[in-house]
Write a protein that holds these residues in place. Structure first.
Motif, PDB file in Angstrom:
ATOM      1  N   SER A  25      82.740 103.423   9.028  1.00  0.00           N
ATOM      2  CA  SER A  25      81.826 102.827   7.599  1.00  0.00           C
ATOM      3  C   SER A  25      82.308 101.407   7.258  1.00  0.00           C
ATOM      4  O   SER A  25      81.754 100.670   6.668  1.00  0.00           O
ATOM      5  N   GLU A  26      83.498 100.857   8.207  1.00  0.00           N
ATOM      6  CA  GLU A  26      83.889  99.539   7.669  1.00  0.00           C
ATOM      7  C   GLU A  26      84.624  99.058   9.005  1.00  0.00           C
ATOM      8  O   GLU A  26      85.095  99.695   9.926  1.00  0.00           O
ATOM      9  N   HIS A  27      84.623  97.589   9.155  1.00  0.00           N
ATOM     10  CA  HIS A  27      84.974  96.951  10.554  1.00  0.00           C
ATOM     11  C   HIS A  27      86.622  97.140  10.329  1.00  0.00           C
ATOM     12  O   HIS A  27      87.186  96.748   9.431  1.00  0.00           O
ATOM     13  N   LEU A  28      87.220  97.563  11.345  1.00  0.00           N
ATOM     14  CA  LEU A  28      88.854  97.211  11.266  1.00  0.00           C
ATOM     15  C   LEU A  28      89.199  96.019  12.305  1.00  0.00           C
ATOM     16  O   LEU A  28      88.741  95.966  13.131  1.00  0.00           O
ATOM     17  N   ASP A  29      89.991  95.372  11.574  1.00  0.00           N
ATOM     18  CA  ASP A  29      90.425  93.908  12.257  1.00  0.00           C
ATOM     19  C   ASP A  29      91.348  94.134  13.197  1.00  0.00           C
ATOM     20  O   ASP A  29      92.867  93.947  12.650  1.00  0.00           O
ATOM     21  N   LEU A  30      91.342  94.621  14.236  1.00  0.00           N
ATOM     22  CA  LEU A  30      92.551  95.146  15.128  1.00  0.00           C
ATOM     23  C   LEU A  30      93.199  93.934  15.512  1.00  0.00           C
ATOM     24  O   LEU A  30      94.474  94.116  15.605  1.00  0.00           O
ATOM     25  N   PRO A  31      92.626  92.874  16.004  1.00  0.00           N
ATOM     26  CA  PRO A  31      93.433  91.697  16.423  1.00  0.00           C
ATOM     27  C   PRO A  31      94.659  91.446  15.390  1.00  0.00           C
ATOM     28  O   PRO A  31      95.417  90.810  15.790  1.00  0.00           O
ATOM     29  N   SER A  32      94.264  91.665  14.095  1.00  0.00           N
ATOM     30  CA  SER A  32      95.348  91.006  13.043  1.00  0.00           C
ATOM     31  C   SER A  32      96.480  92.164  12.716  1.00  0.00           C
ATOM     32  O   SER A  32      97.355  91.874  12.090  1.00  0.00           O
ATOM     33  N   MET A  33      96.344  93.337  13.418  1.00  0.00           N
ATOM     34  CA  MET A  33      97.110  94.144  13.341  1.00  0.00           C
ATOM     35  C   MET A  33      98.534  94.110  14.085  1.00  0.00           C
ATOM     36  O   MET A  33      98.695  94.598  15.085  1.00  0.00           O
ATOM     37  N   ARG A  34      99.096  93.103  13.779  1.00  0.00           N
ATOM     38  CA  ARG A  34     100.200  93.020  14.626  1.00  0.00           C
ATOM     39  C   ARG A  34     101.408  93.152  14.270  1.00  0.00           C
ATOM     40  O   ARG A  34     101.572  93.192  12.845  1.00  0.00           O
ATOM     41  N   VAL A  35     102.659  93.618  14.961  1.00  0.00           N
ATOM     42  CA  VAL A  35     103.732  93.976  14.287  1.00  0.00           C
ATOM     43  C   VAL A  35     104.673  92.763  14.693  1.00  0.00           C
ATOM     44  O   VAL A  35     104.981  92.187  15.771  1.00  0.00           O
ATOM     45  N   GLY A  36     105.564  92.660  13.561  1.00  0.00           N
ATOM     46  CA  GLY A  36     106.341  91.481  13.517  1.00  0.00           C
ATOM     47  C   GLY A  36     107.792  92.191  14.086  1.00  0.00           C
ATOM     48  O   GLY A  36     108.608  92.654  13.179  1.00  0.00           O
ATOM     49  N   TYR A  37     108.125  92.060  15.314  1.00  0.00           N
ATOM     50  CA  TYR A  37     109.403  92.520  15.865  1.00  0.00           C
ATOM     51  C   TYR A  37     110.623  91.694  15.141  1.00  0.00           C
ATOM     52  O   TYR A  37     110.360  90.590  15.115  1.00  0.00           O
TER      53      TYR A  37
END
Length: 231
Positions: free
Chosen positions: A2-14
């Motif tokens: 139903s909506e676009h997921l912005d996968l590139p922005s799903m960064r984890v700050g280790y």
């Protein structure tokens, strides 16, 4: 979707640049942390124990990778039921898809993904069946319901419905005196343990700015080497 997921922005700050990060380790993972022959068990047992203490869900869960007779890879999550200097152990159906793949290509990889602690451990190596006595000892420690389900299941084979699956399990339970019965459930002939005997073990520690720490130990045939890898 139903909506676009912005996968590139799903960064984890280790691990923050000026702190330890989630793993609670002040020092950076270093080659000197791996000692002994082989070098990996002590650090692995330490990290596994700390994952248990941190209440990581399913701390003994590991992603198992196999390759079948046609060269097609597959991964799935299984539970590690033993770990020592000889390798890591898991149990499954020998006629399952993973069992057939291991019969064709007896090599595998496993990954312990303790992401919440900014850690991973990767094993690669040969896979062998464990001794029947080891399978029996683990089988007898399993809950009776799990024994009955394993006995009833033709793992990885199609089945018509959930009702059919439940009925098959009920039939096996009846054969052995019920779920609360006293008749021992024997180890199914199609079920048992495997041990991955590692030829390489890599420890990964997430760090700030993607400058992660990776330390690899490998069995060269004449001894184990330990080296740092670039992230």
């Amino acid at each position: 979707m139903s909506e676009h997921l912005d996968l590139p922005s799903m960064r984890v700050g280790y691990g923050a640049a000026d702190s330890t990060g989630a793993d609670g380790v002040v020092e950076h993972l270093d080659t000197t942390w791996l000692t002994g022959d082989p070098p990996w068990p002590a650090l692995f047992q330490r990290w596994l124990g700390e994952a248990v203490a941190a209440q990581i869900p399913e701390p003994n869960a590991m992603v198992l990778g196999t390759v079948d007779a046609d060269g097609r890879p597959a991964t799935r999550t299984v539970l590690c039921k033993g770990a020592d200097a000889d390798g890591v152990v898991f149990f499954t159906g020998y006629d399952s898809r993973k069992g057939r793949a291991l019969a064709a290509n007896p090599v595998a990889s496993v990954t312990f993904p303790w992401i919440a602690m900014e850690r991973q451990v990767h094993f690669r190596g040969r896979v062998v069946k464990v001794d029947p006595a080891e399978t029996l000892a683990y089988w007898q420690a399993r809950p009776r319901g799990s024994q009955l389900s394993a006995y009833a299941s033709q793992q990885s084979e199609p089945i018509g419905s959930r009702a059919d699956l439940v009925a098959a399990a009920a039939a096996v339970a009846a054969e052995f005196g019920g779920v609360d019965g006293q008749t021992p459930v024997p180890v199914p002939p199609h079920w048992g343990g495997y041990r991955l005997e590692p030829v390489s073990v890599e420890f990964w520690q997430g760090r700030a700015d993607r400058l992660h720490n990776r330390v690899l130990t490998e069995d060269t045939g004449t001894g184990w080497t330990v080296q740092r890898l670039q992230p």
